[in-house]
Design an enzyme around this catalytic site. Sequence first.
Site, PDB file in Angstrom:
ATOM      1  N   GLY A  53      29.287  -8.089  41.080  1.00  0.00           N
ATOM      2  CA  GLY A  53      29.948  -8.204  42.374  1.00  0.00           C
ATOM      3  C   GLY A  53      30.228  -9.607  42.881  1.00  0.00           C
ATOM      4  N   TRP A  55      32.705 -11.758  42.151  1.00  0.00           N
ATOM      5  CA  TRP A  55      34.120 -11.957  42.525  1.00  0.00           C
ATOM      6  C   TRP A  55      34.417 -11.198  43.823  1.00  0.00           C
ATOM      7  CZ3 TRP A  55      38.360 -12.117  38.153  1.00  0.00           C
ATOM      8  CH2 TRP A  55      38.050 -13.134  37.241  1.00  0.00           C
ATOM      9  N   ASP A  74      34.272  -0.549  38.952  1.00  0.00           N
ATOM     10  CA  ASP A  74      33.536  -0.878  37.718  1.00  0.00           C
ATOM     11  C   ASP A  74      32.863   0.389  37.185  1.00  0.00           C
ATOM     12  OD1 ASP A  74      32.425  -3.835  36.536  1.00  0.00           O
ATOM     13  OD2 ASP A  74      31.377  -2.050  35.837  1.00  0.00           O
ATOM     14  N   ASP A  93      35.507   4.476  35.230  1.00  0.00           N
ATOM     15  CA  ASP A  93      36.543   3.832  34.421  1.00  0.00           C
ATOM     16  C   ASP A  93      37.794   3.592  35.277  1.00  0.00           C
ATOM     17  OD1 ASP A  93      38.482   3.119  32.616  1.00  0.00           O
ATOM     18  OD2 ASP A  93      38.091   4.771  31.229  1.00  0.00           O
ATOM     19  N   ASP A 115      38.065  -9.147  35.750  1.00  0.00           N
ATOM     20  CA  ASP A 115      37.124  -9.854  34.864  1.00  0.00           C
ATOM     21  C   ASP A 115      36.571  -8.824  33.872  1.00  0.00           C
ATOM     22  OD1 ASP A 115      35.636 -12.063  34.058  1.00  0.00           O
ATOM     23  OD2 ASP A 115      34.033 -11.739  35.523  1.00  0.00           O
ATOM     24  N   LYS A 155      41.110 -11.413  32.677  1.00  0.00           N
ATOM     25  CA  LYS A 155      40.418 -12.042  31.539  1.00  0.00           C
ATOM     26  C   LYS A 155      40.917 -11.436  30.240  1.00  0.00           C
ATOM     27  CE  LYS A 155      35.826 -11.444  30.892  1.00  0.00           C
ATOM     28  NZ  LYS A 155      34.484 -11.819  31.374  1.00  0.00           N
TER      29      LYS A 155
END
Length: 205
Positions: A53, A55, A74, A93, A115, A155
Amino acid sequence: MAKSKKGESDWWSQEAKRLGYPARSVFKLKEINDRFHVFGKPDKVLDVGAAPGSWTQFVSQEILKGRGLVVACDLNPLSIPVEGTNITEVVGDAFSEENQARIASFAPYCVVISDAAPHTTGNRSVDCQRSLEIAQCVAELSKSMLKKGGNLVFKIYQGGETAELVRSLKKDFKKVSVFKPECCRNSSFECFVVAQDKLAGVAEA
Ligand SMILES: C[S@@+](CC[C@H](N)C(=O)[O-])C[C@H]1O[C@@H](n2cnc3c(N)ncnc32)[C@H](O)[C@@H]1O
């Protein structure tokens, strides 16, 4: 005296802890934002692969200053307080039909950040392929959920097909850059794609 790679990583982790963040990854987002100013004046931000958590906390507190909304998705629950904040958590998901519908119910977003990373196997080509699949899903999701003028950060483990994904994003965004923050471990092959100023977007609800 030069720090060892391990020493460097420990230093960032301790610094994150000192500042009240659950993970060192917060420094990557800070560095990306210092360089690209991805947040501007956002009201809604989608954070994919948000746990634990850091970000989400940074965006909620430092960018949105408690206003607007951060939708944080997440596979695992966040480890930061959510109740009474501007954070909405979606556990599961991010690319399942059910969770896409939940995330879409808050769209359009000004900024999408991701990320998200696969469990690494140690086999670089397998890990790069899985990271690419996540990155492609995030890029796809941003097509339907990001406002015109919106920004996307995600990312990716640098591999053969990163360039192809970057090329395809250039059709949808004014500027697309690949960036490796200083605070990424020297040995890490992760980098971030920063796509700015989406050319067409979804309309406000
Ligand atoms: C490096 S961590 C993210 C750290 C986070 N940005 C922070 O600052 O605390 C990567 C996360 O991606 C998540 N992830 C991977 N695949 C995902 C998926 N399909 N949907 C949602 N989350 C996913 C993992 O569960 C993991 O928590």
